[in-house]
Design an enzyme around this catalytic site. Structure first.
Site, short mmCIF file in Angstrom:
data_model
loop_
_atom_site.label_atom_id
_atom_site.label_comp_id
_atom_site.label_asym_id
_atom_site.label_seq_id
_atom_site.Cartn_x
_atom_site.Cartn_y
_atom_site.Cartn_z
N GLY A 151 7.67 40.51 -0.58
CA GLY A 151 8.45 40.17 -1.76
C GLY A 151 9.48 41.25 -2.04
O GLY A 151 9.91 41.99 -1.15
N ILE A 153 9.32 44.16 -3.50
CA ILE A 153 8.92 45.53 -3.16
C ILE A 153 8.81 45.69 -1.66
O ILE A 153 9.30 46.67 -1.08
CB ILE A 153 7.60 45.88 -3.87
CG1 ILE A 153 7.81 45.94 -5.38
CG2 ILE A 153 7.05 47.22 -3.34
CD1 ILE A 153 6.53 46.11 -6.17
N SER A 172 2.61 37.16 5.33
CA SER A 172 1.85 36.63 4.19
C SER A 172 1.73 35.14 4.43
O SER A 172 2.38 34.58 5.34
CB SER A 172 2.53 36.92 2.85
OG SER A 172 3.77 36.24 2.76
N THR A 232 -0.58 50.23 -2.81
CA THR A 232 -0.02 50.50 -4.13
C THR A 232 0.10 49.20 -4.92
O THR A 232 0.80 49.16 -5.94
CB THR A 232 1.38 51.15 -4.01
OG1 THR A 232 2.23 50.30 -3.23
CG2 THR A 232 1.28 52.52 -3.34
N ARG A 234 -2.64 45.97 -5.62
CA ARG A 234 -3.80 45.70 -6.46
C ARG A 234 -5.06 46.05 -5.67
O ARG A 234 -5.21 45.67 -4.50
CB ARG A 234 -3.85 44.24 -6.90
CG ARG A 234 -2.74 43.84 -7.86
CD ARG A 234 -2.89 44.53 -9.21
NE ARG A 234 -1.87 44.13 -10.16
CZ ARG A 234 -0.72 44.75 -10.34
NH1 ARG A 234 -0.42 45.82 -9.58
NH2 ARG A 234 0.15 44.33 -11.25
N GLU A 263 -10.73 51.75 -13.01
CA GLU A 263 -9.75 52.75 -13.42
C GLU A 263 -9.96 53.11 -14.89
O GLU A 263 -10.14 52.21 -15.71
CB GLU A 263 -8.32 52.22 -13.21
CG GLU A 263 -7.99 51.97 -11.76
CD GLU A 263 -6.55 51.51 -11.53
OE1 GLU A 263 -5.76 51.51 -12.52
OE2 GLU A 263 -6.21 51.16 -10.39
N HIS A 282 -2.95 55.64 -10.13
CA HIS A 282 -2.15 54.45 -10.47
C HIS A 282 -0.81 54.86 -11.06
O HIS A 282 -0.45 54.50 -12.19
CB HIS A 282 -2.91 53.54 -11.44
CG HIS A 282 -2.49 52.10 -11.29
ND1 HIS A 282 -3.32 51.03 -11.58
CD2 HIS A 282 -1.32 51.54 -10.87
CE1 HIS A 282 -2.68 49.90 -11.36
NE2 HIS A 282 -1.47 50.19 -10.94
#
Length: 315
Positions: A151, A153, A172, A232, A234, A263, A282
């Site tokens: 996508g 990123i 993907s 980076t 999920r 987290e 994160h």
């Protein structure tokens, strides 16, 4: 009466200075609220909550315990931790904010480069008067970067890789060759093909039922022993327990991680100690520019809600 607003997870203590909160009575929480009861205690009288990413789950049970809540704002325009149907049933409007894609791209490359050149090991040695040069870095030119997800990123990560002289392959479930070829990127025929080709495998997928646990034990064991894994995106896309097993067994050379199943990552967790892990708390979206967008647009969301015309509503 002015609305009461709680801003969650303001770890750096910067939210109050990055926007004009004068239209609400705002409370800024520097520490993460560690339990459901702590969340209820802190938010029970709040009309508005500004949540940071997916740190605090909002489901039907929580909405039922927050009867004053009228508006929930999340940073970004997607938050898998918010049950939107439950919000609607509870009469809570959920809005998002804009974000920038550059920040996670930059951190992805910080992790890749830090792993490849063993920066933590070498910097620690230098600061502690340890050995002068103890590792052999991995040159990236000529290596293959595998992108799990292509996508906004992923495309930007690929452009940096090509500048380093890397071959780039992507996959993907619905990715087409038209999209990859336009960026000079090869399309893998399958996840297995992507993994087999990758010297560095970087995850850039949206979390969904289809992608949850996609990088499981079998995928991790298929990576070559010299490979690096970077996530980076999920945490739940990668089976964290299986990843720990592979890292401890030396099945891959290292992992760069910015996201975790829990987290903040608990003190003493094995991922804090493994020498072949470069981990950050994160930080993918934690930049001055991104935070300025988050909090400025959160206040815009509040103002629009007060005017009776909510904007950036998530449905």
């Amino acid at each position: 009466m002015r609305l009461r607003c709680a801003v969650l997870d303001d770890y750096q203590g910067v939210a109050s200075a990055l926007a004009d909160w004068s239209l609400v009575d705002a409370t800024f929480h520097r520490e993460h609220l560690p339990s459901r009861d702590a969340v209820v205690e802190a938010l029970r009288d709040q009309d508005v909550v500004v949540a940071m990413r997916e740190r605090t789950p909002f489901d039907a049970e929580l909405f039922a315990r927050l009867p004053s809540l009228r508006l929930l704002i999340t940073s970004g325009m997607r938050n898998a931790a918010v049950d939107l149907d439950a919000a609607t049933a509870a009469g809570v409007t959920v809005c998002g904010t804009g974000s920038t894609s550059g920040a996670p791209v930059e951190l992805t490359w910080a992790l890749i480069l830090g792993l490849a050149r063993h920066l933590v090991v070498e910097n620690t040695a230098l600061r502690s008067d340890g050995p002068w040069q103890s590792t052999l870095g991995i040159g990236l030119a000529g290596k293959t970067l595998g992108l799990l997800g292509f996508g906004k990123i992923g495309v930007q990560v690929a452009r940096v890789a090509r500048a380093f002289g890397m071959d780039v392959v992507a996959w993907s479930a619905n990715l087409t060759e038209d999209r990859t070829s336009a960026e000079g990127v090869r399309l893998a025929s399958s996840l297995e093909d992507l993994v087999a080709a990758s010297d560095v495998l970087s995850v850039h997928l949206v979390l969904s039922d289809r992608t949850r646990g996609l990088v499981d034990a079998s995928v991790l064991k298929s990576l070559r022993p010299t490979a690096l894994l970077v996530n980076t995106s999920r945490a739940a896309i990668v089976d964290q327990d299986a990843l720990v097993d592979v890292l401890m067994a030396g099945g891959i050379a290292g992992a760069g991680l910015d996201v975790f199943d829990q987290e903040p990552l608990p003190r003493g967790h094995v991922l804090r100690r493994l020498p072949n892990v470069l981990a950050t708390p994160h930080l993918g979206y934690v930049t001055d520019g991104n935070y300025e967008v988050y909090f400025r647009e959160a206040v815009e969301d509040i103002r629009a809600f007060l005017d009776g015309s909510p904007i950036r509503v998530l449905t």
